[in-house]
Design an enzyme around this catalytic site. Structure first.
Site, PDB file in Angstrom:
ATOM      1  N   ALA A  90      14.522  69.672   9.592  1.00  0.00           N
ATOM      2  CA  ALA A  90      14.996  69.272   8.266  1.00  0.00           C
ATOM      3  C   ALA A  90      13.493  69.792   7.659  1.00  0.00           C
ATOM      4  O   ALA A  90      13.458  70.151   6.364  1.00  0.00           O
ATOM      5  CB  ALA A  90      15.001  67.798   8.156  1.00  0.00           C
ATOM      6  N   GLN A  91      12.414  69.427   8.302  1.00  0.00           N
ATOM      7  CA  GLN A  91      11.277  69.939   7.657  1.00  0.00           C
ATOM      8  C   GLN A  91      10.842  71.519   6.997  1.00  0.00           C
ATOM      9  O   GLN A  91      10.709  71.830   6.362  1.00  0.00           O
ATOM     10  CB  GLN A  91      10.065  69.466   8.900  1.00  0.00           C
TER      11      GLN A  91
ATOM     12  N   GLU B 283      16.413  59.695  20.015  1.00  0.00           N
ATOM     13  CA  GLU B 283      16.513  58.659  18.985  1.00  0.00           C
ATOM     14  C   GLU B 283      17.900  58.135  19.035  1.00  0.00           C
ATOM     15  O   GLU B 283      17.794  56.855  18.565  1.00  0.00           O
ATOM     16  CB  GLU B 283      16.371  59.554  17.764  1.00  0.00           C
TER      17      GLU B 283
ATOM     18  N   ASN C  61      29.828  72.079  -1.953  1.00  0.00           N
ATOM     19  CA  ASN C  61      29.715  71.437  -0.721  1.00  0.00           C
ATOM     20  C   ASN C  61      30.933  70.513  -0.336  1.00  0.00           C
ATOM     21  O   ASN C  61      31.714  70.250  -1.424  1.00  0.00           O
ATOM     22  CB  ASN C  61      28.726  70.141  -0.940  1.00  0.00           C
TER      23      ASN C  61
ATOM     24  N   LYS D  57       7.000  57.471  10.616  1.00  0.00           N
ATOM     25  CA  LYS D  57       8.501  57.988  10.586  1.00  0.00           C
ATOM     26  C   LYS D  57       9.219  57.714   9.219  1.00  0.00           C
ATOM     27  O   LYS D  57       9.669  58.480   8.396  1.00  0.00           O
ATOM     28  CB  LYS D  57       9.259  57.588  11.564  1.00  0.00           C
TER      29      LYS D  57
ATOM     30  N   GLY E  30      22.947  70.285   2.143  1.00  0.00           N
ATOM     31  CA  GLY E  30      22.054  69.347   3.222  1.00  0.00           C
ATOM     32  C   GLY E  30      20.750  69.580   2.547  1.00  0.00           C
ATOM     33  O   GLY E  30      20.464  69.835   1.433  1.00  0.00           O
TER      34      GLY E  30
HETATM   35  P1  FAD Z   1      22.426  70.263   6.981  1.00  0.00           P
HETATM   36  O1  FAD Z   1      21.334  69.046   6.552  1.00  0.00           O
HETATM   37  O2  FAD Z   1      23.348  69.673   8.374  1.00  0.00           O
HETATM   38  O3  FAD Z   1      23.453  70.402   5.715  1.00  0.00           O
HETATM   39  C1  FAD Z   1      24.562  71.233   5.763  1.00  0.00           C
HETATM   40  C2  FAD Z   1      25.348  70.971   4.505  1.00  0.00           C
HETATM   41  O4  FAD Z   1      26.529  71.835   4.689  1.00  0.00           O
HETATM   42  C3  FAD Z   1      26.186  69.463   4.550  1.00  0.00           C
HETATM   43  O5  FAD Z   1      26.041  68.750   3.520  1.00  0.00           O
HETATM   44  C4  FAD Z   1      27.473  69.945   5.175  1.00  0.00           C
HETATM   45  O6  FAD Z   1      28.509  68.860   4.718  1.00  0.00           O
HETATM   46  C5  FAD Z   1      27.786  71.293   4.366  1.00  0.00           C
HETATM   47  N1  FAD Z   1      28.922  71.932   4.865  1.00  0.00           N
HETATM   48  C6  FAD Z   1      28.926  72.271   6.219  1.00  0.00           C
HETATM   49  N2  FAD Z   1      29.961  73.410   6.574  1.00  0.00           N
HETATM   50  C7  FAD Z   1      30.681  73.225   5.234  1.00  0.00           C
HETATM   51  C8  FAD Z   1      31.776  74.019   4.645  1.00  0.00           C
HETATM   52  N3  FAD Z   1      32.253  74.973   5.538  1.00  0.00           N
HETATM   53  N4  FAD Z   1      32.269  73.826   3.624  1.00  0.00           N
HETATM   54  C9  FAD Z   1      31.130  73.326   2.509  1.00  0.00           C
HETATM   55  N5  FAD Z   1      30.072  72.630   2.925  1.00  0.00           N
HETATM   56  C10 FAD Z   1      29.728  72.555   4.231  1.00  0.00           C
HETATM   57  N6  FAD Z   1      14.916  67.306  11.838  1.00  0.00           N
HETATM   58  C11 FAD Z   1      13.694  67.017  11.228  1.00  0.00           C
HETATM   59  O7  FAD Z   1      12.727  67.794  10.819  1.00  0.00           O
HETATM   60  N7  FAD Z   1      13.120  65.566  11.469  1.00  0.00           N
HETATM   61  C12 FAD Z   1      13.816  64.734  12.079  1.00  0.00           C
HETATM   62  O8  FAD Z   1      13.560  63.417  12.207  1.00  0.00           O
HETATM   63  C13 FAD Z   1      15.191  65.065  12.454  1.00  0.00           C
HETATM   64  N8  FAD Z   1      16.178  64.112  13.035  1.00  0.00           N
HETATM   65  C14 FAD Z   1      17.512  64.678  13.320  1.00  0.00           C
HETATM   66  C15 FAD Z   1      18.298  63.530  13.823  1.00  0.00           C
HETATM   67  C16 FAD Z   1      19.679  63.838  14.178  1.00  0.00           C
HETATM   68  C17 FAD Z   1      20.473  62.753  14.591  1.00  0.00           C
HETATM   69  C18 FAD Z   1      19.992  65.187  13.984  1.00  0.00           C
HETATM   70  C19 FAD Z   1      21.544  65.782  14.379  1.00  0.00           C
HETATM   71  C20 FAD Z   1      19.291  65.947  13.580  1.00  0.00           C
HETATM   72  C21 FAD Z   1      17.770  65.807  13.222  1.00  0.00           C
HETATM   73  N9  FAD Z   1      16.935  66.911  12.495  1.00  0.00           N
HETATM   74  C22 FAD Z   1      15.596  66.355  12.162  1.00  0.00           C
HETATM   75  C23 FAD Z   1      17.406  68.151  12.281  1.00  0.00           C
HETATM   76  C24 FAD Z   1      17.812  68.663  10.959  1.00  0.00           C
HETATM   77  O9  FAD Z   1      18.708  67.397  10.547  1.00  0.00           O
HETATM   78  C25 FAD Z   1      18.439  69.568  10.561  1.00  0.00           C
HETATM   79  O10 FAD Z   1      17.547  70.796  11.214  1.00  0.00           O
HETATM   80  C26 FAD Z   1      18.799  69.782   9.208  1.00  0.00           C
HETATM   81  O11 FAD Z   1      19.645  68.891   8.643  1.00  0.00           O
HETATM   82  C27 FAD Z   1      19.188  71.237   8.552  1.00  0.00           C
HETATM   83  O12 FAD Z   1      19.377  71.251   7.449  1.00  0.00           O
HETATM   84  P2  FAD Z   1      20.347  72.238   6.764  1.00  0.00           P
HETATM   85  O13 FAD Z   1      20.259  72.291   5.280  1.00  0.00           O
HETATM   86  O14 FAD Z   1      20.330  73.774   7.522  1.00  0.00           O
HETATM   87  O15 FAD Z   1      21.718  71.621   7.165  1.00  0.00           O
HETATM   88  P1  NAD Z   2      17.696  70.208  21.591  1.00  0.00           P
HETATM   89  O1  NAD Z   2      18.084  71.723  21.747  1.00  0.00           O
HETATM   90  O2  NAD Z   2      16.315  70.105  20.959  1.00  0.00           O
HETATM   91  O3  NAD Z   2      17.772  69.198  22.934  1.00  0.00           O
HETATM   92  C1  NAD Z   2      18.938  69.393  23.651  1.00  0.00           C
HETATM   93  C2  NAD Z   2      18.509  68.784  25.099  1.00  0.00           C
HETATM   94  O4  NAD Z   2      19.648  68.761  26.031  1.00  0.00           O
HETATM   95  C3  NAD Z   2      17.269  69.691  25.886  1.00  0.00           C
HETATM   96  O5  NAD Z   2      16.491  68.980  26.264  1.00  0.00           O
HETATM   97  C4  NAD Z   2      18.339  70.352  26.847  1.00  0.00           C
HETATM   98  O6  NAD Z   2      17.678  70.529  28.119  1.00  0.00           O
HETATM   99  C5  NAD Z   2      19.335  69.224  27.197  1.00  0.00           C
HETATM  100  N1  NAD Z   2      20.646  69.747  27.665  1.00  0.00           N
HETATM  101  C6  NAD Z   2      21.397  71.143  27.590  1.00  0.00           C
HETATM  102  N2  NAD Z   2      22.430  71.232  28.288  1.00  0.00           N
HETATM  103  C7  NAD Z   2      22.587  70.183  29.082  1.00  0.00           C
HETATM  104  C8  NAD Z   2      23.366  69.790  29.974  1.00  0.00           C
HETATM  105  N3  NAD Z   2      24.521  70.346  29.960  1.00  0.00           N
HETATM  106  N4  NAD Z   2      23.263  68.572  30.621  1.00  0.00           N
HETATM  107  C9  NAD Z   2      22.291  67.672  30.151  1.00  0.00           C
HETATM  108  N5  NAD Z   2      21.363  68.331  29.275  1.00  0.00           N
HETATM  109  C10 NAD Z   2      21.354  69.474  28.629  1.00  0.00           C
HETATM  110  O7  NAD Z   2      18.858  69.478  20.662  1.00  0.00           O
HETATM  111  P2  NAD Z   2      18.648  68.325  19.716  1.00  0.00           P
HETATM  112  O8  NAD Z   2      18.020  67.110  20.337  1.00  0.00           O
HETATM  113  O9  NAD Z   2      19.911  67.990  19.384  1.00  0.00           O
HETATM  114  O10 NAD Z   2      17.782  68.694  18.456  1.00  0.00           O
HETATM  115  C11 NAD Z   2      18.287  69.566  17.636  1.00  0.00           C
HETATM  116  C12 NAD Z   2      17.119  70.049  16.679  1.00  0.00           C
HETATM  117  O11 NAD Z   2      17.179  68.945  15.674  1.00  0.00           O
HETATM  118  C13 NAD Z   2      15.852  70.477  17.244  1.00  0.00           C
HETATM  119  O12 NAD Z   2      15.057  71.523  16.479  1.00  0.00           O
HETATM  120  C14 NAD Z   2      15.031  69.125  17.041  1.00  0.00           C
HETATM  121  O13 NAD Z   2      13.787  69.411  16.922  1.00  0.00           O
HETATM  122  C15 NAD Z   2      15.552  68.514  15.933  1.00  0.00           C
HETATM  123  N6  NAD Z   2      15.567  67.356  15.758  1.00  0.00           N
HETATM  124  C16 NAD Z   2      14.047  66.568  15.375  1.00  0.00           C
HETATM  125  C17 NAD Z   2      13.879  65.201  15.418  1.00  0.00           C
HETATM  126  C18 NAD Z   2      12.576  64.622  14.932  1.00  0.00           C
HETATM  127  O14 NAD Z   2      11.779  65.618  14.460  1.00  0.00           O
HETATM  128  N7  NAD Z   2      12.416  63.211  14.978  1.00  0.00           N
HETATM  129  C19 NAD Z   2      15.018  64.359  15.636  1.00  0.00           C
HETATM  130  C20 NAD Z   2      16.303  64.991  16.041  1.00  0.00           C
HETATM  131  C21 NAD Z   2      16.511  66.219  16.101  1.00  0.00           C
END
Ligand code: FAD
Ligand code: NAD
Length: 406
Positions: free
Chosen positions: A317-318, A170, A37, A379, A12
């Site tokens: 991700a940041q 989102e 991976n 974005k 990831g």
């Molecule tokens: P990941 O990017 O999740 O990567 C994990 C990797 O490990 C994957 O490739 C997976 O396939 C692999 N893996 C997992 N388990 C196994 C296993 N058992 N064996 C082999 N491979 C495995 N953060 C931001 O900063 N800005 C954003 O706009 C933002 N938007 C988001 C939107 C969504 C919908 C979500 C869900 C999250 C968002 N986040 C955002 C949070 C961000 O995506 C995560 O914090 C980030 O992906 C973490 O990076 P990572 O490398 O730890 O894990």
């Molecule tokens: P989060 O933990 O940030 O938010 C979860 C939300 O669910 C909270 O507001 C919490 O009050 C609510 N909640 C918890 N239990 C509940 C329940 N039983 N019923 C109703 N509401 C409940 O989780 P996330 O939104 O999945 O984000 C995960 C991480 O990914 C965060 O660090 C976030 O900053 C990051 N992320 C960032 C972006 C971006 O920067 N654009 C986008 C997506 C995710």
């Protein structure tokens, strides 16, 4: 140590950036590097909500690992990690095992369901390409089915999103754009469809700038999103969810509950026996596990305290990308026989959240607030910058987002 054996788990943000940086710093005679991976592709987790809503195809979100990782320098193993044992310096895969001198744990996150009854069995989560695609297909199937049953079932058209954090917001932003298209395609009146966001806190995006939160809620409500704030999701069944607000329970019929209310680190981390805090490894300043100096942990599996707030930095991700750069730097030093490691300092570049592809909110450059078109351009610029960093101009042109004008 002669030519150390470095193993990176997960491709990831954290894992792939560590690998790409390391392949530039070390030659094949300096270290033997293995990346493991589950799939042969890397995906941008930050775009998965678009795949889940159906506004962006998953092939835009994923890219072959071979396009950015040089397989003549890096040994790529497509396999699933079953466990890793820091005391034995060993990783168990579904189809084999690996020994290491240095390990990078970058296995990302999984949904935290807090033991809420029925969630694991009945709710969907936005975790990876497969789970996102399932949500898109499931919503389409329910829309297709609606007009093919003698008895019209409202639960097919109610979509409930648990959690009004960034992921939940989102995702409903994408759904608000997608639903009118689906209604046209499946002969359904838009007013029949409900998109309901349930948030336990008194407001969605708790802790974010209140004016921007208000902007987001107004923009999404104008597109038909319903908010239930101060409401806890309590139980999920195959055809409904139960929420509780002001001590009153309400059952909402739905076949589609998407749980976006919290994440935790990959549970393999806790199972490994490494010391954990909230399921994550609280890493030293050089990103190594305190008890095992040969283990680096980055991304959502790592916990770093923000000294100013006394709370951990949120998993993003940041921060994963920034950690990967320091981890790669430190591994290169260790591989070269050095011991002066760099310490990690987080550079917070702000937060921008999309409200569909054409709208967004954000705070950048310290305290500059953005909303609307300028935020949505920002974005895309952030996303494009990542692609440029990962794979250069070629990758940016292939996978970047250039739809700045709608
Ligand atoms: P990941 O990017 O999740 O990567 C994990 C990797 O490990 C994957 O490739 C997976 O396939 C692999 N893996 C997992 N388990 C196994 C296993 N058992 N064996 C082999 N491979 C495995 N953060 C931001 O900063 N800005 C954003 O706009 C933002 N938007 C988001 C939107 C969504 C919908 C979500 C869900 C999250 C968002 N986040 C955002 C949070 C961000 O995506 C995560 O914090 C980030 O992906 C973490 O990076 P990572 O490398 O730890 O894990
Ligand atoms: P989060 O933990 O940030 O938010 C979860 C939300 O669910 C909270 O507001 C919490 O009050 C609510 N909640 C918890 N239990 C509940 C329940 N039983 N019923 C109703 N509401 C409940 O989780 P996330 O939104 O999945 O984000 C995960 C991480 O990914 C965060 O660090 C976030 O900053 C990051 N992320 C960032 C972006 C971006 O920067 N654009 C986008 C997506 C995710």
């Amino acid at each position: 140590m002669n030519k150390p054996n470095i193993v990176i788990l997960g491709a990831g943000y954290g894992g792939i950036m560590t690998t790409v940086k390391l392949q530039k710093k070390l030659g094949v005679n300096d270290a033997h590097i293995t990346l493991v991976n589950k799939h042969d592709y890397h995906y941008q987790t930050t775009w998965l909500h678009e795949n889940a809503a159906g506004t962006l195809h998953q092939d835009r979100t994923r890219l072959p690992i071979k396009d950015v990782v040089d397989f003549s320098k890096i040994n790529f193993v497509q396999d699933t990690v079953v466990s890793f044992n820091p005391d034995e310096k060993q990783v168990i895969l579904e189809n084999g095992q690996l020994d290491y001198d240095y390990l990078v744990v970058a296995l990302g996150f999984e949904a935290a369901t807090f033991g809420i009854p029925g969630l694991l069995e009945n709710a969907f989560t936005i975790n990876n390409i497969n789970s996102a695609r399932l949500i898109r297909e499931h919503i389409e199937y329910n829309f297709a089915k609606y007009n093919n049953e003698a008895e019209r079932k409202q639960e097919r058209l109610n979509i409930v999103v648990g959690g009004g954090g960034f992921t939940g917001i989102e995702f409903v932003g994408e759904l608000a754009n997608r639903i009118p298209e689906l209604c046209k395609e499946y002969d359904i009146d838009r007013s029949q469809v409900r998109i309901i966001n349930v948030e336990a806190a008194p407001t969605v995006l708790p802790g974010f700038d209140p004016a921007l939160v208000e902007y987001a809620m107004n923009a999404l409500e104008a597109k038909g999103v319903e908010f239930k704030v101060g409401a806890m999701l309590k139980e999920c069944t195959p055809n409904s969810i139960i929420i509780e607000k002001d001590e009153k329970r309400e059952e909402i019929p739905t076949n589609t509950t998407v749980w976006a209310a919290g994440v935790r680190a990959n549970s393999l981390v806790e199972e490994s026996g490494l010391e954990v805090n909230r399921g994550k490894v609280e890493v030293q300043a050089d990103l190594r596990a305190p008890s095992h100096p040969e283990v680096f942990v980055v991304g959502d599996c790592a916990l770093i305290m923000n000294e100013e707030t006394g709370r951990p930095y949120p998993p993003t991700a940041q921060i994963a990308i920034q950690e990967a750069e320091v981890a790669a730097h430190n591994l290169a030093i260790l591989a070269g026989g050095g011991s002066q490691l760099e310490t990690f300092t987080y550079n917070d570049r702000g937060t921008v959240a999309s409200l569909g592809h054409d709208d967004a909110i954000g705070v950048v450059f310290g305290d500059k607030k953005l909303f609307g078109w300028s935020a949505s351009v920002m974005k895309k610029v952030i996303d494009n910058r990542y692609l440029l960093k990962l794979g250069g101009i070629g990758l940016l042109l292939k996978k970047g987002k250039f739809n700045f004008f709608g």
